[in-house]
Design an enzyme around this catalytic site. Structure first.
Site, mmCIF file in Angstrom:
data_model
loop_
_atom_site.group_PDB
_atom_site.id
_atom_site.type_symbol
_atom_site.label_atom_id
_atom_site.label_comp_id
_atom_site.label_asym_id
_atom_site.label_seq_id
_atom_site.Cartn_x
_atom_site.Cartn_y
_atom_site.Cartn_z
ATOM 1 N N ASP A 182 0.796 -1.221 0.000
ATOM 2 C CA ASP A 182 0.000 0.000 0.000
ATOM 3 C C ASP A 182 0.825 1.265 0.000
ATOM 4 O O ASP A 182 0.294 2.350 -0.258
ATOM 5 C CB ASP A 182 -0.822 0.035 1.297
ATOM 6 C CG ASP A 182 -2.236 -0.420 1.072
ATOM 7 O OD1 ASP A 182 -2.736 -0.227 -0.039
ATOM 8 O OD2 ASP A 182 -2.833 -0.961 2.020
HETATM 9 C C1 GLC Z 1 -1.721 -3.743 5.376
HETATM 10 C C2 GLC Z 1 -2.959 -3.671 4.528
HETATM 11 C C3 GLC Z 1 -2.846 -4.599 3.332
HETATM 12 C C4 GLC Z 1 -1.566 -4.362 2.586
HETATM 13 C C5 GLC Z 1 -0.366 -4.444 3.518
HETATM 14 C C6 GLC Z 1 0.935 -4.089 2.847
HETATM 15 O O1 GLC Z 1 -1.632 -4.968 5.998
HETATM 16 O O2 GLC Z 1 -4.094 -4.033 5.269
HETATM 17 O O3 GLC Z 1 -3.944 -4.422 2.492
HETATM 18 O O4 GLC Z 1 -1.462 -5.312 1.561
HETATM 19 O O5 GLC Z 1 -0.560 -3.550 4.600
HETATM 20 O O6 GLC Z 1 1.019 -2.743 2.521
#
Ligand code: GLC
Length: 808
Positions: A494
């Site tokens: 993210d």
């Molecule tokens: C958090 C989010 C997930 C994402 C991960 C890596 O766990 O909930 O959706 O893939 O971070 O950024």
């Protein structure tokens, strides 16, 4: 320092001063929440943002009252006492404290002043009420002359965020009223004006209430210069004021005189906190849980649910800590993530619009299909209904209103307004569900896409199979200058949000796997042409990845918008990213030689004793081009931290390459059960996986945070059962393909597949890692090919015995 130990299927906390609060989940998102190990309670009904019941603020210090507690007040001889059987908020010395973290319940034991209390907190299945089933026993040799039991809750406004953002409007809307008279069984009703429909919270019990308090000022006293540790309303054996507030900070406090209590004598008081449309109408429910037999029966039903859910896969290996995790704690966490996605935990606070994530919940589904197929299917329907007509997907939705959003993408207008990965997770989740259950009819179900007309009617629906095909088509047609799929706002990670035009190798790998999964499904459906087309897509993507994505020792992670590589030895920071290696293998995109090299590079550059880091070296200053990842110091979260979710993918990849030693080492080094030994470093609950552990570039290397709601749960469970133990359900039967540490003599697994039981014994007399030599089903030899056995599905509905021998 030790704070507790494992016992049966429980974890028993014996020292309440844990490094941070440790929680357990009760109920489901339909009604429920979490209870911390000192009795603090956060519950909601249907949605923690729009319908929250208790006010629980995790950021307050651990010593503070949070949401709910019980006080015991009394006198034995000339000694008076006031304390909480939960330890918080009175923080008194005690003779014995225990909090048992159970399956769907927490049980608290407190011994103090010769009184033993045992409180079980749980939500009866399908009901909108949380019970505190309290037993109080006088274990002393003289009588407790006076004993009062006082449960207290503090309410939140239904709109959880409003509660924190407005201190006039909120209290002006909160009202409480008593139903019944002091001296009898009384229900304290709490109500606020709510836009999304009518609801009343209630607090009641099965014992006479002599008086009540509903206003926090009166409860704490002296204009709130009384404290939760020492509320003035509880000094000197006073009664409450029976005041029914039409505004204010609403609490509920019920005074029960349960003494005197002779030596050995016991009382049982059942406290209910619930939410109903109207208390008057709900009286039968309230009456029901005043009966101890009903409460016992509800508890037994809940236990039966968990037994059934867990029983579908139970294992016995040479490693008891592996077994404890795989048989109980890991699948329990998977069920919790299925319920709550990433919405409500001690760290993910359930305010605002986050809701249920398409990416996250699709992954959650994959681990619970065998144990909870009905719930998995229900959630899949919701996830598919926020997919868009062009095949991509909305990012997250509110479970109550089904309103979906584009997540954080909305905050950065110069970035793409879609996610590159969301829709592809749907393909994995549905294919997995279908193979495990054999529910091919689901593929024919019509489900609307998200777009609606002015009246809120969906513009278009399609069969589930077409949803999946559109997902694949979206990415196939959304590639950049190198032929690698566009990143969109983000892929799984993210926090790397590159400008329009950037390409993601993670999505390239995801795409290839989705194409192969869909091809396998098409094969099974007899659609050979489609199967071939999708396989050719995967092959083409593989060709592109190997043409432009190999960096010499490992695979690249992204191309930035201007074509420059990220996750390359030419970068100063973020030279190598874990997911680019693991997923190259999982997807089948890596060539065998490169697969080995890429995984060795993970071992050399990214592994630490506490787990595998997500990338290295960490970025050391904020870089607006890269985005969120550079807001953390090196070693934290996605910036070179041990982001646990990525660890099981490496385990799976190592298993696919036959390296059982390494796969097991990677599993063992992050097994939370082992964290009990280093808990003062790790800090979070040792009975669940957490999302992130600080990496070795950070001074607090080893510190865990964001426990419970993480995709780690689902993937660790899949890695352990389907790859290390190697039992996978496919469209054409059960594949047995273990990849073990060679010192293991073998293992046993009892597994329920499509309604029948399989008693699987795997022996490893030659101490190899991988390779099935022979396999029998009920004594008859079955086909072994490519080192794996394939058991055909049962057609007679009887139990089966499977014997597998590994060998060189
Ligand atoms: C958090 C989010 C997930 C994402 C991960 C890596 O766990 O909930 O959706 O893939 O971070 O950024």
């Amino acid at each position: 320092m030790s704070y507790g130990h494992f016992e049966g299927r429980e974890y028993v906390i014996t020292n309440p001063r844990t490094p941070v609060k440790w929680i357990n989940y009760v109920g489901t998102i339909d009604f429920g929440g979490f209870v911390d190990h000192t009795g603090g309670l956060l519950v909601c009904k249907g949605d923690p943002a729009l319908n929250r019941i208790t006010k629980y603020i995790t950021q307050l210090p651990s010593s503070e009252f949070k949401g709910s507690t019980i006080y015991l007040r009394g006198r034995r001889g000339d000694r008076s006492f006031l304390y909480s059987p939960y330890y918080v908020p009175t923080l008194h010395e005690y003779d014995r404290y225990e909090c048992r973290i159970g399956l769907g319940y927490s049980r608290f034991l407190m011994e103090y002043v010769g009184i033993r209390t045992e409180i079980t907190v749980f939500v009866p299945e399908g009901e909108s009420v949380v019970l505190q089933d309290v037993r109080i026993r006088n274990t002393g040799s003289d009588t407790v002359e006076v004993l009062d039991l006082i449960p207290v809750v503090e309410y939140s406004h239904f709109d959880a965020l409003k509660q924190l953002t407005n201190a006039d409007w909120v209290p002006q809307t909160m009202t409480s009223k008593a139903i019944g008279r002091p001296g009898g069984l009384l229900v304290l009703r709490q109500c606020a004006f709510m836009q999304t429909g009518r609801a009343e919270n209630f607090l009641t019990s099965n014992s006479p209430v002599s008086s009540f308090e509903a206003d926090r000022r009166r409860f704490l006293g002296e204009n709130e210069y009384g404290t939760w540790k020492m509320p003035f309303s509880l000094v000197d054996g006073r009664e409450f004021s029976n005041y029914e507030p039409l505004r204010g900070d609403n609490v509920g406090a019920l005074m029960h005189h349960v003494g005197p209590l002779a030596p050995g004598e016991e009382r049982r008081v059942i406290v209910q906190l619930g939410q109903v449309e109207s208390v008057e109408k709900a009286m039968p429910l309230i009456e029901r849980f005043r009966e101890p037999e009903e409460v016992d029966a509800a508890f037994a039903r809940m236990q039966a649910f968990w037994e059934e859910y867990l029983n579908v896969c139970q294992v016995e290996t040479p490693d008891p800590e592996f077994d404890l995790l795989v048989n109980t704690h890991n699948p329990r966490q998977c069920y919790v993530t299925l319920n709550w996605s990433r919405y409500l935990s001690y760290y993910q606070l359930g305010y605002g619009a986050r809701g249920i994530g398409v990416r996250d919940s699709s992954q959650d589904v994959m681990a619970v299909v065998a144990g909870a197929p009905g719930r998995a299917k229900k959630l899949l329907r919701k996830l598919l209904s926020v997919q868009k007509r062009n095949g991509s997907s909305m990012h997250q939705f509110n479970p109550k209103t089904m309103e979906a959003t584009m997540g954080d993408a909305r905050e950065m207008e110069d970035r793409p307004q879609y996610y590159g990965d969301d829709h592809l997770w749907l393909v994995f989740a549905v294919c997995h569900y279908i193979a495990e259950t054999g529910d091919y009819a689901f593929l024919e179900e019509e489900i609307p896409f998200y777009e609606k007309d002015k009246e809120g009617r969906p513009l278009e629906s399609a069969r589930v199979l077409e949803h999946l095909e559109r997902a694949l088509a979206f990415t196939w047609n959304d590639t950049g200058v190198h032929g690698i799929p566009h990143l969109g706002f983000a892929d799984w990670n993210d926090t790397v949000n590159l400008k329009i035009g950037a390409e993601s190798f993670f999505i390239a790998h995801q795409f290839s796997k989705a194409a192969r999964d869909l091809a396998d499904l098409m094969d099974h459906l007899g659609k050979k042409e489609k199967a071939e087309t999708y396989r050719s897509y995967a092959e083409e993507m593989k060709r592109r990845v190997n043409e432009v994505g190999w960096d010499g020792e490992w695979y690249l992670r992204y191309f930035d918008w201007d074509g420059s590589p990220i996750g390359s030895r030419g970068n100063v920071h973020g030279k190598i990213y874990t997911n680019a290696q693991s997923w190259a293998v999982i997807s089948g995109n890596a060539t065998p030689e490169r697969a080995r090299k890429a995984l060795d590079a993970v071992y050399t550059h990214l592994n630490t004793r506490y787990g595998i880091k997500l990338s290295t070296p960490g970025y050391d200053h904020y870089d607006p081009n890269l985005g969120g990842v550079t807001t953390y110091p090196p070693g934290a979260k996605e910036n070179g931290g041990i982001f646990l979710h990525a660890n099981p993918w490496v385990i799976i990849a190592e298993c696919m390459m036959g390296n059982g030693e390494r796969a097991y080492q990677y599993h063992r080094q992050v097994n939370p059960i082992k964290k009990n030994e280093i808990i003062d470093i790790y800090e979070v609950e040792p009975y669940v996986f957490c999302q992130n552990i600080l990496g070795d570039e950070h001074p607090q290397f080893g510190l865990g945070r964001n426990s419970w709601l993480t995709g780690t749960a689902s993937w660790m469970y899949q890695a352990a059962t389907q790859y290390i133990l190697g039992v996978r359900v496919t469209h054409s039967g059960i594949v047995i393909d273990p990849c073990l540490p060679s010192e293991w003599e073998g293992f046993r697994m009892r597994r329920k597949v499509r309604g029948t039981w399989y008693e699987i014994t795997v022996r490893n007399p030659e101490h190899v890692s991988r390779g099935v030599q022979s396999c029998t089903l009920d004594g008859e030899a079955v086909e072994v090919s490519g080192g794996a056995a394939r058991i055909p599905f049962d057609t007679e509905g009887k139990d089966h015995v499977v014997e597998v021998i590994l060998g060189a």
